[in-house]
Design an enzyme around this catalytic site. Structure first.
Site, PDB file in Angstrom:
ATOM      1  N   GLY A  46       0.790  -1.225   0.000  1.00 27.33           N
ATOM      2  CA  GLY A  46       0.000   0.000   0.000  1.00 27.33           C
ATOM      3  C   GLY A  46       0.824   1.278   0.000  1.00 27.33           C
ATOM      4  O   GLY A  46       0.280   2.360  -0.210  1.00 27.33           O
ATOM      5  N   CYS A  49     -28.660  -9.000 -15.265  1.00 31.67           N
ATOM      6  CA  CYS A  49     -28.122  -8.666 -16.580  1.00 31.67           C
ATOM      7  C   CYS A  49     -29.124  -9.100 -17.643  1.00 31.67           C
ATOM      8  O   CYS A  49     -29.606 -10.234 -17.636  1.00 31.67           O
ATOM      9  CB  CYS A  49     -26.780  -9.367 -16.789  1.00 31.67           C
ATOM     10  SG  CYS A  49     -26.177  -9.259 -18.482  1.00 31.67           S
ATOM     11  N   CYS A  82     -27.296 -12.071 -19.869  1.00 27.41           N
ATOM     12  CA  CYS A  82     -26.961 -13.395 -19.342  1.00 27.41           C
ATOM     13  C   CYS A  82     -27.746 -13.755 -18.090  1.00 27.41           C
ATOM     14  O   CYS A  82     -27.699 -14.885 -17.639  1.00 27.41           O
ATOM     15  CB  CYS A  82     -25.467 -13.483 -19.054  1.00 27.41           C
ATOM     16  SG  CYS A  82     -24.957 -12.557 -17.593  1.00 27.41           S
ATOM     17  N   CYS A 133     -23.930  -6.726 -17.902  1.00 28.36           N
ATOM     18  CA  CYS A 133     -22.668  -6.880 -17.168  1.00 28.36           C
ATOM     19  C   CYS A 133     -21.621  -5.942 -17.752  1.00 28.36           C
ATOM     20  O   CYS A 133     -21.466  -5.864 -18.972  1.00 28.36           O
ATOM     21  CB  CYS A 133     -22.112  -8.298 -17.311  1.00 28.36           C
ATOM     22  SG  CYS A 133     -23.101  -9.585 -16.573  1.00 28.36           S
ATOM     23  N   CYS A 139     -19.883 -12.072 -18.725  1.00 26.22           N
ATOM     24  CA  CYS A 139     -21.221 -12.129 -19.317  1.00 26.22           C
ATOM     25  C   CYS A 139     -21.296 -13.268 -20.336  1.00 26.22           C
ATOM     26  O   CYS A 139     -22.200 -14.089 -20.293  1.00 26.22           O
ATOM     27  CB  CYS A 139     -21.540 -10.793 -19.975  1.00 26.22           C
ATOM     28  SG  CYS A 139     -23.278 -10.539 -20.357  1.00 26.22           S
TER      29      CYS A 139
HETATM   30 ZN   LIG Z   1     -24.278 -10.469 -18.246  1.00 17.47          ZN
END
Ligand SMILES: [Zn+2]
Lengths: 277, 196
Positions: free
Chosen positions: A31, A241, A244, A266, A272
């Site tokens: 970090g 989505c 999908c 997506c 997807c």
């Molecule tokens: Zn999707």
């Protein structure tokens, strides 16, 4: 094979060596931002030159590279970077997260969980999380040194109480390994949870700001939050989505025609495609 | 004229593959990793250490060699990397160590500063047969960044090493990072690794 006339991965060996040393230090101090001497690359700064230099210093001829921009492999930025590495390294490329050994990304973490041995390189436009409260880089460095992050919490708390919820949608600050405040690059808050305890190595490159930082595998990444306002991610309550059917991925609202038709799909195109029967 | 032993056969790809091993070793502390580059190191360096030096050293790096590492090594490193040498452990970027029992204490090396904790010494410690001693419960168990839960350090090191290591943790993020190098094997021990 790379095309003739290029050093493998474009950068000269001296530059790679110096970036490699910076990457190793970044891993040893998760970090913490390590300065490096960023080189001119054959594309302009907005194109992710920091990420490209990190990728160029890590990549080997056995690697399989995936490049995404906002979750998609086929945007101009992603296509250009992929082409660049194909040209200067001759490496295999893929759009499948699971096949990639090295992933360079702008603004998303793939939905498909990353695995041990994979490395993800983030393109970072602005690495300093304290910039919003302390524009002086020298002062910000002192605050990191003293772990003086109180004013960052105050600022965030003010924002939350003003809006009644967490309003920062992208690049939401995190604490890495219980020590350093870090900007995750402009990924959606949704992706912050994926950074935590991830089996893959996460590297970050900021070209214009000349900084490299890292999150090793299996390292705690905690998004800043408060007892009365715990960290939450975006939710698409009743939406899935529309391609999908996925309900567990980050959705973008996309305009589909001239009549203003819209669809939720997506953001991660590889994910997807993988959900379709 | 002295003819130096060659370095990497394929500078670009051997450096890259060795770096990849160093990267993996440091990001997964306590795991054993194999360097695949082939080379004939000068007497006194093992393959893993020689490959690491060729991968990380250059004109910008200062190197401290533990006494006992001879002129042959010095001139080989100079020839292939152009690194500079220092006698001052507080100034060095890398320390090459062959005798862990008689190495200077961690505090003798560069620890970095609060603003630049990365300005610290990386210790390249060559170890011999002790790596093959069977796992015993006196081997320390580590946790920290890069470790999935916990891992037992698979090598037998002097108790004094671990006593110092434990003490050093209080000054994090300052500190040194270590690579253990044996034959063609590498184990990383970054400053984040804690004995539990
Ligand atoms: Zn999707």
């Amino acid at each position: 094979m790379p095309e003739p006339g290029f050093n493998f991965a474009y950068l000269d060996e001296q530059t790679k060596r110096s970036i490699r040393r910076a990457i190793l230090k970044a891993i040893a101090i998760p970090g913490h931002q390590i300065p490096f001497s960023s080189r001119e690359m054959p594309m302009s700064y907005g194109w992710g030159t920091g990420g490209i230099q990190v990728t160029a210093s890590v990549i080997g001829k056995e690697d399989t590279l995936k490049v995404i921009d906002q979750g998609a492999d086929d945007t101009t930025n992603a296509v250009n970077i992929r082409r660049f590495f194909k040209k200067v390294c001759g490496v295999k490329t893929t759009e499948k997260t699971s096949e990639a050994t090295l992933i360079q990304t702008r603004h998303r973490i793939p939905e498909t969980p990353l695995t041990e041995g994979q490395t993800i390189v983030y393109q970072v436009p602005m690495p300093e999380p304290l910039f919003v409260i302390e524009p002086s880089r020298t002062e910000a460095a002192k605050m990191h040194a003293l772990e003086e992050y109180g004013s960052m919490y105050v600022k965030l708390y003010e924002d939350i109480t003003q809006f009644g919820h967490i309003a920062t949608a992208y690049d939401y600050p995190v604490i890495v390994d219980k020590r350093y405040l870090m900007k995750p690059s402009p990924i959606p808050r949704f992706d912050n949870l994926k950074m935590n305890n991830n089996p893959a190595l996460q590297l970050f490159g900021a070209g214009r700001e000349k900084r490299i930082y890292a999150v090793p595998p299996y390292t705690e990444v905690k998004s800043l939050d408060f007892e009365d306002y715990p960290f939450t991610v975006e939710k698409w309550e009743d939406k899935a989505c529309e391609f999908c059917g996925a309900t567990d991925s980050y959705l973008d609202e996309v305009v589909t025609d001239n009549e203003g038709g819209r669809m939720w799909i997506c953001s991660d195109t590889d994910y997807c495609n993988g959900q379709l029967p | 004229m002295i003819v130096e032993l060659p370095g990497f056969e394929d500078l670009i790809h051997d450096s890259q593959s060795t770096f990849k091993v160093l990267l993996y070793a440091l990001s997964r502390p306590g795991t054993i990793n194999q360097i695949t580059a082939q080379l004939t190191p000068p007497r006194g360096l093992n393959i893993a250490c020689a490959a690491t030096c060729l991968t990380l050293f250059d004109l910008e790096t200062k190197v401290w060699l533990q006494p006992g590492l001879g002129e042959e090594i010095k001139s080989w490193l100079l020839f292939h990397t152009g690194c500079s040498f220092t006698e001052d452990t507080q100034q060095t970027d890398f320390a090459v160590i062959w005798d862990i029992d008689n190495m200077p204490g961690f505090s003798q090396f560069k620890q970095g500063t609060p603003i630049y904790p990365e300005d610290s010494t990386t210790l390249l410690i060559m170890i011999g047969g002790q790596v093959f001693s069977p796992l015993s419960d006196k081997f320390p168990t580590l946790s920290g960044a890069g470790i999935n839960g916990q891992i037992t350090m698979p090598i037998n090191l002097p108790d004094s090493f671990w006593q110092q290591w434990q003490k050093k943790y209080d000054s994090y993020p300052l500190g040194v990072d270590v690579y253990f190098l044996f034959y063609n094997g590498v184990i990383g021990l970054p400053r984040t690794s804690k004995i539990i």
